[in-house]
Design a protein around this motif. Structure first.
Motif, PDB file in Angstrom:
ATOM      1  N   ASP A 182       4.679   1.860   6.423  1.00  0.00           N
ATOM      2  CA  ASP A 182       3.897   1.540   5.231  1.00  0.00           C
ATOM      3  C   ASP A 182       4.400   0.207   4.694  1.00  0.00           C
ATOM      4  O   ASP A 182       5.603   0.045   4.442  1.00  0.00           O
ATOM      5  N   ILE A 183       3.490  -0.757   4.502  1.00  0.00           N
ATOM      6  CA  ILE A 183       3.882  -2.129   4.163  1.00  0.00           C
ATOM      7  C   ILE A 183       3.535  -2.420   2.707  1.00  0.00           C
ATOM      8  O   ILE A 183       2.381  -2.284   2.295  1.00  0.00           O
ATOM      9  N   HIS A 184       4.537  -2.851   1.945  1.00  0.00           N
ATOM     10  CA  HIS A 184       4.375  -3.162   0.526  1.00  0.00           C
ATOM     11  C   HIS A 184       4.938  -4.545   0.222  1.00  0.00           C
ATOM     12  O   HIS A 184       5.533  -5.203   1.073  1.00  0.00           O
ATOM     13  N   ALA A 185       4.767  -4.956  -1.031  1.00  0.00           N
ATOM     14  CA  ALA A 185       5.338  -6.195  -1.549  1.00  0.00           C
ATOM     15  C   ALA A 185       5.576  -6.000  -3.041  1.00  0.00           C
ATOM     16  O   ALA A 185       5.250  -4.954  -3.603  1.00  0.00           O
ATOM     17  N   ALA A 199      -5.683   0.147   2.243  1.00  0.00           N
ATOM     18  CA  ALA A 199      -5.805   1.558   1.878  1.00  0.00           C
ATOM     19  C   ALA A 199      -6.545   1.743   0.561  1.00  0.00           C
ATOM     20  O   ALA A 199      -7.286   2.709   0.386  1.00  0.00           O
ATOM     21  N   ASN A 200      -6.355   0.804  -0.358  1.00  0.00           N
ATOM     22  CA  ASN A 200      -6.875   0.951  -1.715  1.00  0.00           C
ATOM     23  C   ASN A 200      -7.853  -0.186  -2.023  1.00  0.00           C
ATOM     24  O   ASN A 200      -7.538  -1.132  -2.750  1.00  0.00           O
ATOM     25  N   VAL A 201      -9.041  -0.094  -1.443  1.00  0.00           N
ATOM     26  CA  VAL A 201     -10.041  -1.157  -1.611  1.00  0.00           C
ATOM     27  C   VAL A 201     -10.431  -1.370  -3.078  1.00  0.00           C
ATOM     28  O   VAL A 201     -10.556  -2.516  -3.523  1.00  0.00           O
ATOM     29  N   PRO A 202     -10.637  -0.309  -3.881  1.00  0.00           N
ATOM     30  CA  PRO A 202     -11.001  -0.547  -5.294  1.00  0.00           C
ATOM     31  C   PRO A 202      -9.939  -1.347  -6.051  1.00  0.00           C
ATOM     32  O   PRO A 202     -10.272  -2.211  -6.866  1.00  0.00           O
ATOM     33  N   ALA A 203      -8.658  -1.080  -5.783  1.00  0.00           N
ATOM     34  CA  ALA A 203      -7.593  -1.834  -6.448  1.00  0.00           C
ATOM     35  C   ALA A 203      -7.571  -3.278  -5.970  1.00  0.00           C
ATOM     36  O   ALA A 203      -7.329  -4.205  -6.753  1.00  0.00           O
ATOM     37  N   PHE A 204      -7.833  -3.481  -4.676  1.00  0.00           N
ATOM     38  CA  PHE A 204      -7.860  -4.838  -4.131  1.00  0.00           C
ATOM     39  C   PHE A 204      -9.001  -5.642  -4.735  1.00  0.00           C
ATOM     40  O   PHE A 204      -8.793  -6.746  -5.261  1.00  0.00           O
ATOM     41  N   LEU A 205     -10.201  -5.110  -4.683  1.00  0.00           N
ATOM     42  CA  LEU A 205     -11.357  -5.846  -5.214  1.00  0.00           C
ATOM     43  C   LEU A 205     -11.302  -5.973  -6.727  1.00  0.00           C
ATOM     44  O   LEU A 205     -11.816  -6.939  -7.294  1.00  0.00           O
ATOM     45  N   LEU A 219      -2.014   5.407  -5.933  1.00  0.00           N
ATOM     46  CA  LEU A 219      -2.164   5.995  -4.610  1.00  0.00           C
ATOM     47  C   LEU A 219      -0.811   6.352  -4.007  1.00  0.00           C
ATOM     48  O   LEU A 219      -0.688   7.357  -3.300  1.00  0.00           O
ATOM     49  N   ASN A 220       0.207   5.558  -4.305  1.00  0.00           N
ATOM     50  CA  ASN A 220       1.532   5.829  -3.743  1.00  0.00           C
ATOM     51  C   ASN A 220       2.310   6.873  -4.541  1.00  0.00           C
ATOM     52  O   ASN A 220       3.527   6.987  -4.399  1.00  0.00           O
ATOM     53  N   ARG A 221       1.610   7.618  -5.367  1.00  0.00           N
ATOM     54  CA  ARG A 221       2.180   8.803  -6.022  1.00  0.00           C
ATOM     55  C   ARG A 221       1.236   9.985  -5.837  1.00  0.00           C
ATOM     56  O   ARG A 221       1.310  10.962  -6.580  1.00  0.00           O
ATOM     57  N   SER A 222       0.366   9.913  -4.834  1.00  0.00           N
ATOM     58  CA  SER A 222      -0.725  10.885  -4.692  1.00  0.00           C
ATOM     59  C   SER A 222      -0.727  11.647  -3.377  1.00  0.00           C
ATOM     60  O   SER A 222      -1.638  12.435  -3.117  1.00  0.00           O
ATOM     61  N   PHE A 223       0.282  11.439  -2.529  1.00  0.00           N
ATOM     62  CA  PHE A 223       0.294  12.085  -1.217  1.00  0.00           C
ATOM     63  C   PHE A 223       0.898  13.487  -1.284  1.00  0.00           C
ATOM     64  O   PHE A 223       1.757  13.735  -2.121  1.00  0.00           O
ATOM     65  N   PRO A 224       0.409  14.410  -0.461  1.00  0.00           N
ATOM     66  CA  PRO A 224      -0.506  14.263   0.680  1.00  0.00           C
ATOM     67  C   PRO A 224      -1.979  14.168   0.315  1.00  0.00           C
ATOM     68  O   PRO A 224      -2.827  14.085   1.204  1.00  0.00           O
ATOM     69  N   VAL A 249      -1.805  -0.116   0.116  1.00  0.00           N
ATOM     70  CA  VAL A 249      -1.742   1.091  -0.709  1.00  0.00           C
ATOM     71  C   VAL A 249      -1.777   0.687  -2.183  1.00  0.00           C
ATOM     72  O   VAL A 249      -2.382   1.352  -3.020  1.00  0.00           O
ATOM     73  N   HIS A 250      -1.126  -0.430  -2.482  1.00  0.00           N
ATOM     74  CA  HIS A 250      -1.286  -1.090  -3.781  1.00  0.00           C
ATOM     75  C   HIS A 250      -2.107  -2.361  -3.550  1.00  0.00           C
ATOM     76  O   HIS A 250      -1.692  -3.253  -2.802  1.00  0.00           O
TER      77      HIS A 250
END
Length: 349
Positions: free
Chosen positions: A158-161, A105-111, A125-130, A72-73
């Motif tokens: 949901d898995i974060h770090a 979940a967030n491919v643009p942020a990853f790449l 993204l983790n402030r955008s749900f639903p 997600v991040h």
């Protein structure tokens, strides 16, 4: 031919015993029992486009649906790399029920190597749900995950770090509300089964359930789905120990949910539960200095760091307002006014 015959006889055995799984329909495709399928779900807005990589594992036996999101991040690498391992290690022929695994979940942020925000629209993204089917690219990602993953799950993780600037002490957490006692109980059991030595209670007031969730896992809880967060890893470092910890936690959860056999899976039985936390925020902008690390215990009134301007002049001394253990903190020098310096769990000293 031999594998096809073997699958056929195994399937007939489960049918005869009344425990066979149905095909799972995802993105208009039928995933047969005992198989897995990879998908790239397109996400298109007026300005941008991306996709969400998702893997479906459909077990041979019937059982619940477990939804899992990683990335997600996009700068939080241990969850993403753990998801890659889960993709290879979950055997659908040994699975009861279905796993919906969002690989990233967030491919643009990853790449784009972007902490916290999607670089296409600068939204979290983790402030955008639903989410919003007609919104920006991040809001559309949230909308698809909500409809295609969360809403179809019986249980959710949901898995974060710790993101790029965050030092973090690994833990997990479950959502709890007096308005949803049964959902809360199941979430607690999930969290305690995963083998973390510290677990946190996310208390949600009844009136909060009537407002937009904002957070990915909280969206599941709002939908009366038992939901757990994992926080494991720090500073965007792809540490193998933390990656393995996440993978082991997820397999322990699958065993707890009766979706897999135990296979000597062991967990800690008495994690320390943190019911209250406090946050230390910055009143200044400049450079943050501290000799503390995530996981350290601090005492009320103790100096835990200080902030200087760009010429080395001290602007602010940071002191602890209560006793507790640092769950996560700023682990890099830049600091802005109003940012969280430390989040501290209140534990027995």
């Amino acid at each position: 031919m031999l594998n096809t015959r073997l699958f056929f006889f195994v399937f007939i055995f489960f049918v005869a015993n009344g425990i066979a799984q149905n095909s799972f329909i995802f993105q208009n495709k039928f995933i047969k029992p005992g198989t897995k399928e990879n998908f790239k779900i397109p996400v298109v807005s007026d300005k941008d486009s991306t996709y969400i990589p998702v893997t479906i594992f459909n077990g041979l036996k019937s059982g619940p649906v477990l939804g899992i999101t990683a990335g997600v991040h996009g700068y939080e690498y241990p969850p993403i790399l753990a998801a890659q391992q889960l993709n290879q290690k979950i055997d659908p022929t040994k699975l009861s029920g279905t796993v919906i695994l969002v690989q990233i979940a967030n491919v643009p942020a990853f790449l784009g190597r972007s902490p916290f925000l999607n670089p296409l629209d600068n939204k979290n993204l983790n402030r955008s749900f639903p989410g919003d089917a007609n919104g920006s690219i991040t809001e559309r990602i949230a909308d698809i995950i909500t409809k295609e993953v969360i809403a179809r799950s019986d249980f959710f993780v949901d898995i974060h770090a710790g993101d790029a600037p965050e030092d973090l002490r690994s833990y997990n957490a479950w959502y709890q509300s007096k308005a949803l006692p049964e959902v809360s109980r199941k979430g607690k059991e999930m969290a305690l089964a995963m083998g973390f030595d510290y677990t946190i209670i996310f208390n949600i007031k009844k009136e909060r359930l009537q407002t937009p969730s904002l957070y990915c896992s909280q969206e599941a809880f709002h939908r009366k789905i038992p939901s757990v967060d994992i926080e494991c890893g720090k500073l965007g470092i792809p540490d193998e120990i933390e990656i393995n910890r996440i993978v082991n936690a997820m397999f322990s959860l699958l065993v707890h949910l009766n979706m897999m056999n135990a296979n000597n899976q062991s967990v800690l039985t008495k994690p320390i539960i943190i019911a209250k936390r406090f946050t230390i925020k910055s009143a200044s902008t400049g450079l943050f200095y501290s000799d503390k690390k995530a996981g350290d215990f601090i005492k009320k009134g103790e100096l835990v760091g200080y902030i200087t301007d760009f010429f080395g002049n001290t602007l602010e001394n940071i002191k602890a307002s209560q006793n507790g253990m640092i769950l996560y903190m700023i682990g890099t020098p830049p600091i802005n006014k109003g940012e969280t310096i430390m989040n501290v769990g209140m534990t027995p000293m």
